[in-house]
Design an enzyme around this catalytic site. Structure first.
Site, PDB file in Angstrom:
ATOM      1  N   ASN A  69      -0.617   1.122   6.374  1.00  0.00           N
ATOM      2  CA  ASN A  69       0.072   0.028   5.698  1.00  0.00           C
ATOM      3  C   ASN A  69       0.492  -0.982   6.749  1.00  0.00           C
ATOM      4  OD1 ASN A  69      -0.125   1.618   3.448  1.00  0.00           O
ATOM      5  ND2 ASN A  69       2.062   2.020   3.251  1.00  0.00           N
ATOM      6  N   GLY A  70       0.382  -2.268   6.427  1.00  0.00           N
ATOM      7  CA  GLY A  70       0.838  -3.294   7.359  1.00  0.00           C
ATOM      8  C   GLY A  70      -0.293  -4.216   7.785  1.00  0.00           C
TER       9      GLY A  70
ATOM     10  N   HIS B 290      13.836 -35.573 -14.787  1.00  0.00           N
ATOM     11  CA  HIS B 290      13.324 -36.153 -13.544  1.00  0.00           C
ATOM     12  C   HIS B 290      11.880 -35.719 -13.272  1.00  0.00           C
ATOM     13  CE1 HIS B 290      17.203 -37.819 -12.605  1.00  0.00           C
ATOM     14  NE2 HIS B 290      17.772 -36.628 -12.720  1.00  0.00           N
TER      15      HIS B 290
ATOM     16  N   GLU C 199       4.806 -13.031 -13.657  1.00  0.00           N
ATOM     17  CA  GLU C 199       4.386 -11.771 -13.052  1.00  0.00           C
ATOM     18  C   GLU C 199       3.613 -10.880 -14.014  1.00  0.00           C
ATOM     19  OE1 GLU C 199       7.572 -10.513  -9.634  1.00  0.00           O
ATOM     20  OE2 GLU C 199       8.241 -10.364 -11.713  1.00  0.00           O
TER      21      GLU C 199
ATOM     22  N   LYS D  39       9.494 -13.594 -14.114  1.00  0.00           N
ATOM     23  CA  LYS D  39       9.072 -12.419 -14.875  1.00  0.00           C
ATOM     24  C   LYS D  39       7.903 -12.765 -15.797  1.00  0.00           C
ATOM     25  CE  LYS D  39      11.332  -9.345 -13.105  1.00  0.00           C
ATOM     26  NZ  LYS D  39      11.093 -10.163 -11.928  1.00  0.00           N
TER      27      LYS D  39
ATOM     28  N   ARG E 104       3.542   0.694  -6.774  1.00  0.00           N
ATOM     29  CA  ARG E 104       3.652  -0.244  -5.653  1.00  0.00           C
ATOM     30  C   ARG E 104       2.621  -1.359  -5.731  1.00  0.00           C
ATOM     31  NH1 ARG E 104       6.467   2.060  -1.139  1.00  0.00           N
ATOM     32  NH2 ARG E 104       5.180   0.923   0.339  1.00  0.00           N
TER      33      ARG E 104
ATOM     34  N   GLU F  97      14.484 -16.706 -12.560  1.00  0.00           N
ATOM     35  CA  GLU F  97      14.056 -15.322 -12.687  1.00  0.00           C
ATOM     36  C   GLU F  97      13.309 -15.091 -13.999  1.00  0.00           C
ATOM     37  OE1 GLU F  97      13.509 -11.233 -11.983  1.00  0.00           O
ATOM     38  OE2 GLU F  97      13.771 -12.988 -10.709  1.00  0.00           O
TER      39      GLU F  97
ATOM     40  N   TRP G 215      -3.499  -2.272  -1.110  1.00  0.00           N
ATOM     41  CA  TRP G 215      -3.247  -3.615  -1.636  1.00  0.00           C
ATOM     42  C   TRP G 215      -3.890  -4.573  -0.647  1.00  0.00           C
ATOM     43  CZ3 TRP G 215      -0.122  -7.940  -0.173  1.00  0.00           C
ATOM     44  CH2 TRP G 215       0.156  -8.849  -1.209  1.00  0.00           C
TER      45      TRP G 215
ATOM     46  N   LYS H 133       5.018  -3.695  -5.226  1.00  0.00           N
ATOM     47  CA  LYS H 133       6.448  -3.461  -5.392  1.00  0.00           C
ATOM     48  C   LYS H 133       7.231  -3.823  -4.140  1.00  0.00           C
ATOM     49  CE  LYS H 133      10.048  -1.966  -7.637  1.00  0.00           C
ATOM     50  NZ  LYS H 133      10.568  -2.767  -8.756  1.00  0.00           N
TER      51      LYS H 133
ATOM     52  N   CYS I 253       0.825  -1.198   0.000  1.00  0.00           N
ATOM     53  CA  CYS I 253       0.000   0.000   0.000  1.00  0.00           C
ATOM     54  C   CYS I 253       0.864   1.254   0.000  1.00  0.00           C
ATOM     55  CB  CYS I 253      -0.888   0.017   1.242  1.00  0.00           C
ATOM     56  SG  CYS I 253      -1.750  -1.518   1.586  1.00  0.00           S
TER      57      CYS I 253
END
Length: 596
Positions: free
Chosen positions: A100-101, A492, A476, A473, A28, A469, A74, A591, A2
């Site tokens: 926030n939190g 495997h 995301e 990406k 964010r 990574e 968020w 973010k 947030c």
């Protein structure tokens, strides 16, 4: 996570200042937005959805006030609805709060307040705070005392800001969630991140856990939990507000990708002695660890894996741990160093892991992009990656700078026989990335495979974290299933998922034993009719078995991973663009994740 913005001293421009600040925090990640203006009364406007929905509501029903707070949410407690959007009010509409939190004891507090007659309009944990303030006001406390008493009742992580009717001030507090003040001539700001007010000032004050702030027409004060004044240093942010714009690019992510040559130069500047083949990180002192434990999350965890490989190659025992799992990991041995890698320096899981390491009496070091972050303040040492502001939610240039910084850290603390070769490769890296960006064919590859049902990424050694990574990406920003594997693991189990509709991106550089084995894995894929995209410097034969080749300049293996990652970033970007995704604000993501 947030976003918070607050300001005092902007007069009739208060509302436009708050909304502009929220627009600077959209990167964010959020699903609703709102503002509250204070003065003799408190007025609130909030809407679920994009910031545009809030603007439309304000155009239809404007609100006024000489000070205020704003928020982009968020979701954690409750879905994204108008009622769950911040700010939240008390029963009488005298108090408005943004937060926030996570308030961990909110249910018990809410039950107590409900018993006392308070009614609630949302599903959120945050809403208990304005009601706690209301209860203290009803008991006779002044607004600041009521705010402090309310904060004393809650447990968990929070950056909180509040306005109270009749009080010409904004009240704020912080615990385990970032909050920074902006100090301008005639105005004072607070925010969860500097871009929210950078247009107005470059002077900042970072709050620490347990501190309270009051912003009013006289300026600002910071106090501790007991009310004693705290003297805080005013620091200067060393980047221009234009750095947070798109600079002509269609998306922030694409801008961030193309800024990697500059970010890498900034990371390396003044730290590399090319003539002697040495690295000087003088601020760190003589660490020389007997072992290294890395802790990180998300993209930074992939950088941590890469860092552990660097140290192991230099003969130093090293491991990478997911920060959220570190509490169950083996304790550091001997003179081990625990390195927390976090772009923001505020990642809750990574901060918790660093604190656990400190409890285990280990030395700690933060690798971060954010000057003044919590990780920097709490760790014994800090190494800034100097990437500059990164606005896109999906990390790109910060990952490249993390890899470069971890090379510097390894060379400074565990120099090996390859030091001169690595230094030379690092020196050439910004130019190599620029050449790759100028000539990449990633867009054509991405557009050919944009309708694939899934994507696989494979690599060995330093390229395994890059494969992970690359898959992250793709997930995301394209919302398509993607997986990264150590190349030898395909046989495997994952080969069962390989079909002619599953493009496989294989990172292969050099002509050593690892590349030979990876070429063998590519042949396994080819035999199952899956399309292969080789990300390669051409030293191996992998191109013979690939449908497409994304070319890399020849360089040292550690630098080759940075280059390969840039190609994969471009592929993900162009796939997402072809699919019409919201690239800079991918769904459900934020973010800086400041909750555990």
């Amino acid at each position: 996570m947030c976003g918070i913005i607050g300001c005092v001293g902007r007069g009739e421009d208060t509302l436009s200042t708050l909304v502009a600040g929220l627009s600077q925090l959209e990167y964010r990640g959020y699903d609703s937005a709102g503002v509250a203006l204070g003065g003799e009364t408190v007025s609130v406007a909030k809407r679920a959805g994009e910031l545009s929905a809030l603007r439309e509501a304000l155009a239809a029903e404007p609100i006024a006030g000489d000070l205020g707070v704003g928020h982009t949410r968020w979701s954690t407690h409750g879905p994204p609805t108008d009622a769950n959007a911040h700010p939240h009010e008390d029963c009488s509409g005298r108090v408005a709060v943004v937060h926030n939190g996570i308030i961990e004891n909110y249910q018990a507090v809410r039950d107590d307040l409900a018993t006392d007659g308070h009614t609630f309009e949302s599903d959120t944990d945050t809403e208990v705070i304005p009601h706690l303030i209301e209860a203290e006001l009803d008991a006779g406390a002044d607004p600041e005392a009521a705010f402090r008493a309310a904060i004393d009742r809650v447990e968990g992580s929070y950056a909180v800001a509040a306005v109270v009717a009749g009080a010409d001030a904004v009240f704020a507090a912080r615990n385990d969630s970032p909050l920074v003040l902006g100090i301008a001539d005639g105005a004072t700001f607070l925010a969860s991140d500097v871009p929210a007010f950078r247009e107005y000032t470059d002077r900042v004050v970072y709050l620490d856990d347990g501190e309270f702030a009051r912003l009013d027409d006289e300026g600002w004060t910071v106090t501790d939990a007991d009310g004693a004044r705290v003297e805080k240093a005013v620091e200067t942010v060393d980047w221009d507000p234009e750095e947070t714009g798109k600079s002509g690019y269609d998306h922030y992510m694409l801008k961030d990708i193309h800024e990697q040559p500059r970010a890498l130069r900034q990371c390396l500047r003044g730290r590399v002695d090319e003539l002697r083949g040495q690295v000087d990180l003088g601020d760190l002192g003589d660490l020389s660890p007997t072992g290294v434990q890395f802790v990180a999350a998300g993209t930074s965890y992939h950088a941590a894996m890469y860092g552990a490989l660097l140290y192991r190659a230099a003969g130093v025992p090293a491991q990478a741990f997911l920060a959220s799992e570190y509490a169950t990991s083996p304790p550091p041995i001997g003179d081990a160093l625990v390195v927390g890698v976090s772009q923001s320096g505020e990642t809750a899981d990574t901060l918790a892991a660093l604190r656990e390491a400190s409890h285990r009496n280990a030395r700690t070091l933060a690798v971060t992009n954010t000057v003044g972050s919590t990780a920097e303040r709490e760790a014994d040492h800090v190494l800034h990656i100097r990437a500059g502001p990164e606005i896109g939610v999906a990390a790109t240039k910060t990952f490249a700078s993390q890899l470069a910084a971890l090379n510097l850290l390894r060379l400074a603390t565990a120099p090996g026989s390859d030091a001169r070769d690595v230094v030379t490769a690092l020196r050439d890296l910004p130019g190599d990335v620029q050449a790759l960006l100028d000539d990449s064919t990633a867009r054509a590859v991405a557009e050919e495979f944009s309708d694939a049902g899934a994507y696989f990424f494979i690599g060995r050694g330093y390229h395994y974290p890059v494969a992970l990574e690359g898959a992250l990406k793709m997930k995301e920003i394209s919302y398509t299933h993607a997986e990264g594997f150590a190349a030898g693991e395909l046989k495997h189990g994952p080969l069962a998922l390989v079909t002619e509709d599953t493009p496989v991106f294989a990172v292969v550089t050099g002509d050593d034993d690892l590349s030979t084995k990876t070429v063998g894995n590519v042949k396994e894929v080819e035999a199952r009719d899956a399309p292969v995209v080789a990300v390669t410097d051409g030293q191996s034969e992998v191109g013979r078995y690939a449908d497409h080749v994304l070319e890399l300049p020849e360089t040292h293996p550690t630098a080759a991973s940075v280059l390969a990652n840039v190609q994969l970033q471009l592929v993900s970007y162009h796939v997402a663009r072809a699919l019409g995704r919201s690239i800079d604000k991918p769904r459900n993501l934020a973010k800086s994740v400041t909750v555990e």
